[in-house]
Structures are given as structure tokens and as C-alpha cells.
Scaffold this motif. Structure first.
Motif, short mmCIF file in Angstrom:
data_model
loop_
_atom_site.label_atom_id
_atom_site.label_comp_id
_atom_site.label_asym_id
_atom_site.label_seq_id
_atom_site.Cartn_x
_atom_site.Cartn_y
_atom_site.Cartn_z
N UNK A 171 -105.52 31.93 -5.44
CA UNK A 171 -104.57 32.70 -4.63
C UNK A 171 -103.61 31.79 -3.89
N UNK A 172 -104.12 30.69 -3.39
CA UNK A 172 -103.24 29.74 -2.69
C UNK A 172 -102.28 29.08 -3.66
N UNK A 173 -102.73 28.80 -4.89
CA UNK A 173 -101.82 28.28 -5.90
C UNK A 173 -100.68 29.28 -6.15
N UNK A 174 -101.04 30.55 -6.27
CA UNK A 174 -100.04 31.60 -6.52
C UNK A 174 -99.07 31.71 -5.35
N UNK A 175 -99.59 31.61 -4.13
CA UNK A 175 -98.71 31.69 -2.96
C UNK A 175 -97.75 30.50 -2.93
N UNK A 176 -98.25 29.32 -3.21
CA UNK A 176 -97.37 28.14 -3.23
C UNK A 176 -96.27 28.28 -4.28
N UNK A 177 -96.61 28.84 -5.43
CA UNK A 177 -95.60 29.03 -6.48
C UNK A 177 -94.52 30.01 -6.03
N UNK A 178 -94.92 31.05 -5.32
CA UNK A 178 -93.94 32.03 -4.83
C UNK A 178 -93.04 31.41 -3.75
N UNK A 179 -93.61 30.56 -2.93
CA UNK A 179 -92.81 29.87 -1.91
C UNK A 179 -91.81 28.93 -2.58
N UNK A 180 -92.27 28.19 -3.57
CA UNK A 180 -91.38 27.29 -4.30
C UNK A 180 -90.23 28.06 -4.96
N UNK A 181 -90.49 29.32 -5.34
CA UNK A 181 -89.46 30.14 -5.98
C UNK A 181 -88.49 30.75 -4.98
#
Length: 298
Positions: free
Chosen positions: A162-172
Motif C-alpha cells: 500500500x505504501x508503494x502504491x501511495x508513493x507511486x501516486x505521489x510521484x504521478x
């Protein structure tokens, strides 16, 4: 836990609310009554949900456009990847921009067949919320909120996923995360600590669900990956035919949770209102968030 409530400056909280598009004229009247009741508290924004497969798309757009045109409330429109091509979603984003909307809640969305079934992206659609965030950011300078799951998304293997997914959304391009609802505050603080340890700096706003109907909430929680602690079930035990007491218990539970978060430094809350204002209004009152007219008259 120390009692710091006396140290809170009046209104020193950012509050936001979530509504859903009504299905009947009576439900629509209730929605706008609730908005009118909560508007004087000057929320940071209000969001309007979007049904699976775009089933409420037109109603969502109409509510958001009316909020933007007729009130001073900042609206946030939910948008999902479900059952739509990229060009269709991009057109919706441009329509929101043209309507004066500058905040979108970007979600992958649940399959039209319901939570728990496999998500299948549209052949020409966005495949994930990360792709959707990137697409929105390419169209305009929107504020973009995304979801995150302190107890893990139903499809995640671990919290790290979930934290990986959140980081990817922030990077986007995501600028704020709003959590799935939870009932034990330690769940939120553990997740927040892990996020901050990773260097995640955007606001991670706790999503608060005042329990209007315990059985309904418990059923949704199981599908959404949120736990229902035994102590909560015990508080509502035996009240199926006693709606008055149920509402009193719901108010006490939500107030206890929010005040506990506030005493530990949380200053922003997102309320899942179920299109009802009274419980949320009462909780805001306890926080010291009062109508502007009341503060002006004092």
C-alpha cells in the motif's frame, strides 16, 4: 494520554466532507439540506462520489457544478478508471476544469460487479489510479487527492504494498491522501509512522465514518479491508430495533475517536457523511469548529 483540548485554538482544524449522489427527489432534498447545514463550518472542501462503471456520472457532475456555481464551498469531484476509455475520462476532467472545479479525488474504482471481484481495465482506459493521476496532472493544475488504506487494500499482500502504491501516486502528482475509514486510532498512527519513515510528506488525512447503521457499516468494512473491533460490535449489540439509542452510541463512538486523534496532534479530518449532517456537525462542534455566523456574533 494528556488532555490538550483546552489548548486548541477555536476552529483550528481543517474539515472536509464526502457526499454521494442521491437517487430520489427526497434523497436530493436531504443532500442539499445537509450541505446547507455544514456549509457555515467553512469546510476545506466537499467531495462527491462516483458510482461503479460511471453509474452516477451525470449526477456527480451536476452536484459538483452546482456547488462550484452557487456556493462558496470548494467542491472535489471523484473520478475512477472503471469502464471508460482515456479520452472519455480526459473529457470529463476538462468539463470539470471548465466548470471551475480545481480538485479531483482520483481513484481506480471498484469493478461494476462489486467489491471483491477482479478489476479489469477498459481496453483503452487508465489501468490504475497512478495512471489516472498522471493523466489528470497532464490536463491541468488540479489539486489531486487519492485514497490510502491503513489496514491494507483488499488486493494488497502487505502494508508495504500500500505504501508503494501511495508513493507511486505521489510521484504521478497526487497532493493529498485520504484514508479508508478505521475505528482504532493506533491503526492510523502506525500507518502514518511508516509513511513518514519512508519520506512521504503529503497530508494523510484520516477518513472518519460515523456509524449510522452498524450492520451496513460492518458489511462494507469487511469488503473494504477495514477491521471491526469486538468492542465496537459490543457497543451496538441489541440495538437493531432501537434507532434512537443507536444514534446516541454512534455519536459517542465517533466523538471519542475524533477527540482522541485531535489530542494526539491530528488537525485535519475527512468525514464520510452518508449525506447526513447532524452527527458530523456535533463532532465539529466538540472540536471547536463553529459556524462563522456564531463566531462573528460572539
Amino acid at each position: 494520554m494528556s488532555d490538550n483540548r483546552s489548548l486548541w485554538p477555536p476552529g483550528h482544524f481543517d474539515i472536509s466532507y464526502e457526499f454521494f449522489p442521491p437517487k430520489t427527489p427526497e434523497m436530493e432534498a436531504q443532500l442539499w439540506d445537509s450541505i446547507a447545514r455544514l456549509a457555515p463550518l467553512k469546510p476545506k472542501f466537499v467531495s462527491v462520489t462516483y458510482g461503479a462503471g460511471g453509474s452516477t456520472r451525470e449526477r456527480t457532475h451536476n452536484i459538483v457544478a452546482r456547488l462550484a456555481a452557487e456556493t462558496d464551498i470548494l467542491p472535489a469531484a471523484h473520478l475512477t478508471c472503471v469502464s471508460a476509455a482515456r479520452e472519455e475520462i480526459d473529457e470529463i476532467v476538462r468539463d470539470y476544469r471548465n466548470a471551475g472545479v480545481r480538485h479531483i479525488v482520483a481513484l481506480r474504482g471498484d469493478p461494476p460487479t462489486g467489491v471483491g471481484t477482479k478489476f479489469e481495465p477498459h481496453p483503452r482506459g487508465y489501468r490504475s489510479s497512478t495512471e489516472l493521476v498522471r493523466g489528470i496532472r497532464a490536463i491541468g493544475d488540479f489539486e489531486i487527492s487519492v485514497s490510502t488504506y491503513p489496514e491494507g487494500h483488499p488486493e494488497s499482500r502487505t502494508i508495504d504494498d500500500d505504501l508503494d502504491a501511495l508513493e507511486a501516486k505521489i510521484d504521478a502528482g497526487a497532493t493529498r491522501a485520504i484514508t479508508q475509514f478505521f475505528f482504532e486510532n493506533d491503526v492510523y498512527f502506525r500507518f502514518l509512522d511508516k509513511a513518514r519513515a519512508r519520506g512521504i510528506k503529503i497530508p494523510i488525512v484520516p477518513g472518519i465514518m460515523p456509524v449510522q447503521n452498524f450492520k451496513q457499516t460492518a458489511n462494507f468494512a469487511r469488503k473494504a479491508g477495514a477491521s471491526v473491533p469486538d468492542w465496537l460490535a459490543h457497543r451496538f449489540e441489541g440495538l437493531d430495533d432501537d434507532p434512537v439509542t443507536r444514534r446516541l452510541i454512534a455519536a459517542a463512538v465517533a466523538a471519542e475517536q475524533v477527540l482522541g486523534l485531535a489530542e494526539n496532534g491530528v488537525r485535519e479530518f475527512h468525514f464520510y457523511t452518508n449525506n447526513r449532517a447532524d452527527l458530523v456537525f456535533a463532532i465539529c462542534h466538540l472540536l471547536g469548529v463553529r459556524p462563522v455566523t456564531e463566531k462573528a456574533a460572539a
